[in-house]
Structure formats: structure tokens, C-alpha cells
Design a protein around this motif. Sequence first.
Motif, PDB file in Angstrom:
ATOM      1  N   UNK A 220       0.838  -1.199   0.000  1.00 54.47           N
ATOM      2  CA  UNK A 220       0.000   0.000   0.000  1.00 54.47           C
ATOM      3  C   UNK A 220       0.874   1.252   0.000  1.00 54.47           C
ATOM      4  N   UNK A 221       1.956   1.236   0.751  1.00 57.15           N
ATOM      5  CA  UNK A 221       2.885   2.370   0.776  1.00 57.15           C
ATOM      6  C   UNK A 221       3.503   2.604  -0.607  1.00 57.15           C
ATOM      7  N   UNK A 222       3.866   1.530  -1.289  1.00 51.40           N
ATOM      8  CA  UNK A 222       4.418   1.652  -2.642  1.00 51.40           C
ATOM      9  C   UNK A 222       3.390   2.269  -3.583  1.00 51.40           C
ATOM     10  N   UNK A 223       2.136   1.850  -3.466  1.00 52.08           N
ATOM     11  CA  UNK A 223       1.067   2.403  -4.304  1.00 52.08           C
ATOM     12  C   UNK A 223       0.873   3.886  -4.003  1.00 52.08           C
ATOM     13  N   UNK A 224       0.910   4.255  -2.740  1.00 49.16           N
ATOM     14  CA  UNK A 224       0.726   5.660  -2.368  1.00 49.16           C
ATOM     15  C   UNK A 224       1.865   6.515  -2.927  1.00 49.16           C
ATOM     16  N   UNK A 225       3.095   6.018  -2.834  1.00 51.44           N
ATOM     17  CA  UNK A 225       4.224   6.764  -3.405  1.00 51.44           C
ATOM     18  C   UNK A 225       4.051   6.904  -4.919  1.00 51.44           C
ATOM     19  N   UNK A 226       3.564   5.847  -5.560  1.00 52.24           N
ATOM     20  CA  UNK A 226       3.285   5.922  -6.992  1.00 52.24           C
ATOM     21  C   UNK A 226       2.197   6.921  -7.319  1.00 52.24           C
ATOM     22  N   UNK A 227       1.149   6.987  -6.490  1.00 53.22           N
ATOM     23  CA  UNK A 227       0.100   7.981  -6.708  1.00 53.22           C
ATOM     24  C   UNK A 227       0.652   9.390  -6.553  1.00 53.22           C
ATOM     25  N   UNK A 228       1.526   9.588  -5.572  1.00 52.36           N
ATOM     26  CA  UNK A 228       2.141  10.906  -5.401  1.00 52.36           C
ATOM     27  C   UNK A 228       2.954  11.304  -6.627  1.00 52.36           C
ATOM     28  N   UNK A 229       3.533  10.312  -7.310  1.00 54.97           N
ATOM     29  CA  UNK A 229       4.303  10.566  -8.531  1.00 54.97           C
ATOM     30  C   UNK A 229       3.428  10.541  -9.786  1.00 54.97           C
ATOM     31  N   UNK A 230       2.114  10.368  -9.602  1.00 57.33           N
ATOM     32  CA  UNK A 230       1.139  10.356 -10.697  1.00 57.33           C
ATOM     33  C   UNK A 230       1.412   9.227 -11.698  1.00 57.33           C
ATOM     34  N   UNK A 231       1.738   8.054 -11.185  1.00 54.71           N
ATOM     35  CA  UNK A 231       2.020   6.883 -12.012  1.00 54.71           C
ATOM     36  C   UNK A 231       0.720   6.159 -12.360  1.00 54.71           C
ATOM     37  N   UNK A 232       0.553   5.848 -13.644  1.00 49.21           N
ATOM     38  CA  UNK A 232      -0.647   5.137 -14.085  1.00 49.21           C
ATOM     39  C   UNK A 232      -0.681   3.712 -13.534  1.00 49.21           C
ATOM     40  N   UNK A 233       0.493   3.096 -13.369  1.00 47.10           N
ATOM     41  CA  UNK A 233       0.545   1.761 -12.787  1.00 47.10           C
ATOM     42  C   UNK A 233       0.057   1.780 -11.348  1.00 47.10           C
ATOM     43  N   UNK A 234       0.469   2.797 -10.596  1.00 46.05           N
ATOM     44  CA  UNK A 234       0.013   2.937  -9.215  1.00 46.05           C
ATOM     45  C   UNK A 234      -1.493   3.179  -9.171  1.00 46.05           C
ATOM     46  N   UNK A 235      -2.017   3.903 -10.161  1.00 41.60           N
ATOM     47  CA  UNK A 235      -3.459   4.132 -10.218  1.00 41.60           C
ATOM     48  C   UNK A 235      -4.200   2.808 -10.380  1.00 41.60           C
ATOM     49  N   UNK A 236      -3.691   1.937 -11.247  1.00 42.33           N
ATOM     50  CA  UNK A 236      -4.303   0.622 -11.442  1.00 42.33           C
ATOM     51  C   UNK A 236      -4.305  -0.167 -10.140  1.00 42.33           C
ATOM     52  N   UNK A 237      -3.162  -0.166  -9.429  1.00 35.31           N
ATOM     53  CA  UNK A 237      -3.079  -0.886  -8.162  1.00 35.31           C
ATOM     54  C   UNK A 237      -3.935  -0.228  -7.089  1.00 35.31           C
ATOM     55  N   UNK A 238      -4.100   1.087  -7.153  1.00 35.15           N
ATOM     56  CA  UNK A 238      -4.988   1.766  -6.204  1.00 35.15           C
ATOM     57  C   UNK A 238      -6.428   1.314  -6.424  1.00 35.15           C
ATOM     58  N   UNK A 239      -6.826   1.150  -7.695  1.00 27.64           N
ATOM     59  CA  UNK A 239      -8.159   0.610  -7.974  1.00 27.64           C
ATOM     60  C   UNK A 239      -8.324  -0.766  -7.330  1.00 27.64           C
ATOM     61  N   UNK A 240      -7.282  -1.596  -7.433  1.00 31.39           N
ATOM     62  CA  UNK A 240      -7.342  -2.943  -6.865  1.00 31.39           C
ATOM     63  C   UNK A 240      -7.475  -2.864  -5.342  1.00 31.39           C
ATOM     64  N   UNK A 241      -6.581  -2.094  -4.687  1.00 33.96           N
ATOM     65  CA  UNK A 241      -6.605  -2.013  -3.229  1.00 33.96           C
ATOM     66  C   UNK A 241      -7.923  -1.440  -2.702  1.00 33.96           C
ATOM     67  N   UNK A 242      -8.351  -0.306  -3.268  1.00 35.55           N
ATOM     68  CA  UNK A 242      -9.584   0.301  -2.774  1.00 35.55           C
ATOM     69  C   UNK A 242     -10.822  -0.494  -3.185  1.00 35.55           C
ATOM     70  N   UNK A 243     -10.745  -1.203  -4.307  1.00 35.30           N
ATOM     71  CA  UNK A 243     -11.851  -2.076  -4.709  1.00 35.30           C
ATOM     72  C   UNK A 243     -12.010  -3.259  -3.771  1.00 35.30           C
ATOM     73  N   UNK A 244     -10.880  -3.869  -3.382  1.00 38.44           N
ATOM     74  CA  UNK A 244     -10.932  -4.967  -2.413  1.00 38.44           C
ATOM     75  C   UNK A 244     -11.448  -4.452  -1.070  1.00 38.44           C
ATOM     76  N   UNK A 245     -10.985  -3.264  -0.686  1.00 38.64           N
ATOM     77  CA  UNK A 245     -11.479  -2.664   0.553  1.00 38.64           C
ATOM     78  C   UNK A 245     -12.979  -2.429   0.511  1.00 38.64           C
ATOM     79  N   UNK A 246     -13.475  -1.985  -0.639  1.00 43.17           N
ATOM     80  CA  UNK A 246     -14.918  -1.779  -0.810  1.00 43.17           C
ATOM     81  C   UNK A 246     -15.665  -3.101  -0.675  1.00 43.17           C
ATOM     82  N   UNK A 247     -15.130  -4.161  -1.273  1.00 41.33           N
ATOM     83  CA  UNK A 247     -15.770  -5.481  -1.159  1.00 41.33           C
ATOM     84  C   UNK A 247     -15.824  -5.957   0.291  1.00 41.33           C
TER      85      UNK A 247
END
Length: 129
Positions: free
Chosen positions: A73-100
Motif C-alpha cells: 500500500x505504501x508503494x502504491x501511495x508513493x506511486x500515486x504521489x508521482x502520478x504513475x498510471x501503474x500505481x493508479x491501477x493498483x490503487x483501484x485494486x486495493x480500494x476495490x478490495x477494501x470496498x468489497x
Amino acid sequence: MQPGPRSSRGNSTRHSRRPSSTGGTDRPLGVTIICGLGILGILVSFLPIFQLLGIGGVAATIALFLFGLNIAHLVVIIGLLNMSATALTWAYVFYGIGLLFDLIMFNLIGVLVSGIILFYLASVSHKFT
């Protein structure tokens, strides 16, 4: 021709490119807030993880798994801070699982928070590279 104070390009481009205050990225404020709250959540979750490690046995195995998820999750957050599209994809996965999980546990506030985060990230997804 007389040399003048104007450049050959004119005055129109003088202030067209200013560096951003965020280190060159045009990161939306909402992404910064999501990342800040995510880092805070990661820090808070380390205490129960360390308590599980202290118990040992199966609890320690669960704690190691949760520790790995926190690092991911920390790696994804750092990627989001850098505006990485790959991190955005993983953020969808993490927050989607959290929603489930929030749906399964009937956690209405968690469902709303995860849903709002997913909706917001989808609405600014065009800014990620």
C-alpha cells in the motif's frame, strides 16, 4: 534592424511555463489528500500488526501478511504521489478490495469512503502518466 529589449519570440511566451510547486507534477489536491490519509492509516495499522507478531504462531503469520500488504500500500501511495498510471491501477485494486470487504462486513462508512475514493481517482485518471 535595431536590437531591442524584446526577444525574437516576443513577450507572449515569457511566463507560459512555470514549474509547479509540487516538483514538476500537476498533482490534484485530492490525490495528495488521499495519499496523506493513506500514509496516516499505514502508520496507525503498524501497532496491531506488531501486537500480532508478539503473540506468535498463526497470529504471526497473519501479521507478516498484513505487514506485506501495508508495504505494498505504501508503494502504491508513493506511486500515486508521482502520478504513475501503474500505481493508479493498483490503487483501484486495493480500494476495490477494501470496498468489497466493507460490503461483506456491512460497514456503510467504509463503503462510502472507498466508493468516493474510487470515483475520485477515476475522475482524475486522465492526469496520470
